[in-house]
Design an enzyme around this catalytic site. Structure first.
Site, PDB file in Angstrom:
ATOM      1  N   GLY A  94       4.849   1.514   4.656  1.00  0.00           N
ATOM      2  CA  GLY A  94       6.179   2.118   4.502  1.00  0.00           C
ATOM      3  C   GLY A  94       7.208   1.216   3.831  1.00  0.00           C
TER       4      GLY A  94
ATOM      5  CB  SER B 251       4.979  -1.294  12.205  1.00  0.00           C
ATOM      6  OG  SER B 251       4.574   0.054  12.368  1.00  0.00           O
TER       7      SER B 251
ATOM      8  CD  GLU C  80      -3.119   5.704   6.489  1.00  0.00           C
ATOM      9  OE1 GLU C  80      -3.070   5.702   5.238  1.00  0.00           O
ATOM     10  OE2 GLU C  80      -2.206   5.228   7.194  1.00  0.00           O
TER      11      GLU C  80
ATOM     12  N   GLY D 262       2.175   2.580  10.680  1.00  0.00           N
ATOM     13  CA  GLY D 262       3.114   3.681  10.529  1.00  0.00           C
ATOM     14  C   GLY D 262       3.800   4.107  11.815  1.00  0.00           C
TER      15      GLY D 262
ATOM     16  CD  GLU E 270      -3.575  -2.413   7.283  1.00  0.00           C
ATOM     17  OE1 GLU E 270      -2.476  -2.652   6.779  1.00  0.00           O
ATOM     18  OE2 GLU E 270      -4.206  -1.372   7.058  1.00  0.00           O
TER      19      GLU E 270
ATOM     20  CG  ASN F 248      -1.700   1.236   1.402  1.00  0.00           C
ATOM     21  OD1 ASN F 248      -1.787   2.051   0.479  1.00  0.00           O
ATOM     22  ND2 ASN F 248      -2.299   1.412   2.574  1.00  0.00           N
ATOM     23  CD1 TRP F 249       3.356   0.888  -3.024  1.00  0.00           C
ATOM     24  CD2 TRP F 249       3.461   2.163  -4.865  1.00  0.00           C
ATOM     25  NE1 TRP F 249       3.984   0.161  -4.007  1.00  0.00           N
ATOM     26  CE2 TRP F 249       4.062   0.917  -5.149  1.00  0.00           C
ATOM     27  CE3 TRP F 249       3.416   3.121  -5.872  1.00  0.00           C
ATOM     28  CZ2 TRP F 249       4.614   0.619  -6.387  1.00  0.00           C
ATOM     29  CZ3 TRP F 249       3.954   2.833  -7.122  1.00  0.00           C
ATOM     30  CH2 TRP F 249       4.543   1.593  -7.362  1.00  0.00           C
ATOM     31  CE  LYS F 250      -0.186   3.427   4.647  1.00  0.00           C
ATOM     32  NZ  LYS F 250      -0.220   3.573   6.091  1.00  0.00           N
TER      33      LYS F 250
END
Ligand code: PGA
Length: 251
Positions: free
Chosen positions: A236, A214, A98, A174, A168, A9-11
């Site tokens: 990330g 994470s 998010e 993050g 999650e 997930n590159w966000k």
């Protein structure tokens, strides 16, 4: 047998050029190291076509980070399931914390997004997970159960079979503080028991349940070693090919 999957997930990260490089690096790796496991990248919407063009006839799949709950029409800025499918996008992350937090996505809205995706043969990667305070109060199981009940348990067996779940915990996303392998296994096995109760043993055994929060090259192996953890949804650590590839190798 359920499929093991690593999804990135590159966000809201990377330029066009960086996205191009990252996809090519993952594809080069997969060419030399074919895998039975699933590898999915979820770039920002503006790079989906790039990624799906590059991924054509490869072992990599492409997913969106969001999808509209509407079929088409006057919804400025939104992207429909039919549009995604027309670009060979086969997955969509739905219900990321998010999106829930910053864009007010409710369980009800997420149920509509799940329906839109499935109607267009896009597999939802449905995210669930508790906040820190909810875990501290001992409510984490109830929170996750409620998210599943309100957004995905209306599906019939066949549609549910096309769903991927991602657990999650919000406090792990993050933050550098991943759930322990024991915490992950405990929740994954609880989720699988809910699926067993709602559907049956076969559906439960065939559902891929990813861990996210994470997850990195250092802790992936230990997390994935658990019987009910079928891979990861990686934020990330999916932005650098070296890290992402190490996580694929940890499956
Ligand atoms: P993270 O994000 O790996 O950076 O914690 C995971 C996610 O939000 O899907």
């Amino acid at each position: 047998m359920r499929t093991k999957i690593v999804a990135g997930n590159w966000k809201m990260n990377l330029t066009f050029e960086q996205a191009d490089d990252l996809v090519n690096e993952i594809l080069d790796y997969l060419k030399d190291n074919p895998t039975e496991n699933g590898v999915i990248v979820c770039p920002p919407a503006c790079y989906l076509e790039l990624a799906s063009d590059l991924a054509f006839e490869s072992e990599m799949f492409v997913g969106a980070q969001n999808i509209s709950q509407h079929a088409s029409g006057a919804y400025t800025g939104e992207i429909s399931a039919a549009m995604l499918l027309s670009m060979d996008v086969n997955y969509a992350i739905i219900g990321h914390s998010e999106r829930r937090k910053y864009f007010g996505e409710s369980n009800e809205m997420l149920a509509a997004k799940v329906d839109q995706a499935l109607k267009h043969e896009i597999s939802p990667i449905f995210c669930c997970g508790e906040q820190l305070a909810e875990r501290q109060q001992g409510n984490h199981f109830d929170v996750v159960k409620n998210q599943l009940q309100e957004s995905v348990f209306h599906l019939d067996k066949v549609d549910f079979g096309n769903l991927i779940i991602a657990y999650e915990p919000v406090w792990a996303i993050g933050t550098g503080e991943n759930a322990t392998p024991e915490q992950a296994q405990e929740m994954h096995s609880y989720i699988r028991s809910l699926i067993r109760d709602k559907y049956n043993e076969e559906v439960a055994e065939n559902t891929t349940i990813l861990y996210g929060g994470s997850c990195n090259p250092k802790n992936a192996k230990e997390l994935f070693a658990n019987p009910d953890v079928d891979g990861g949804l990686i934020g990330g650590a999916s932005l650098k090919s070296d890290d992402f590839i190490k996580i694929i190798e940890a499956l």
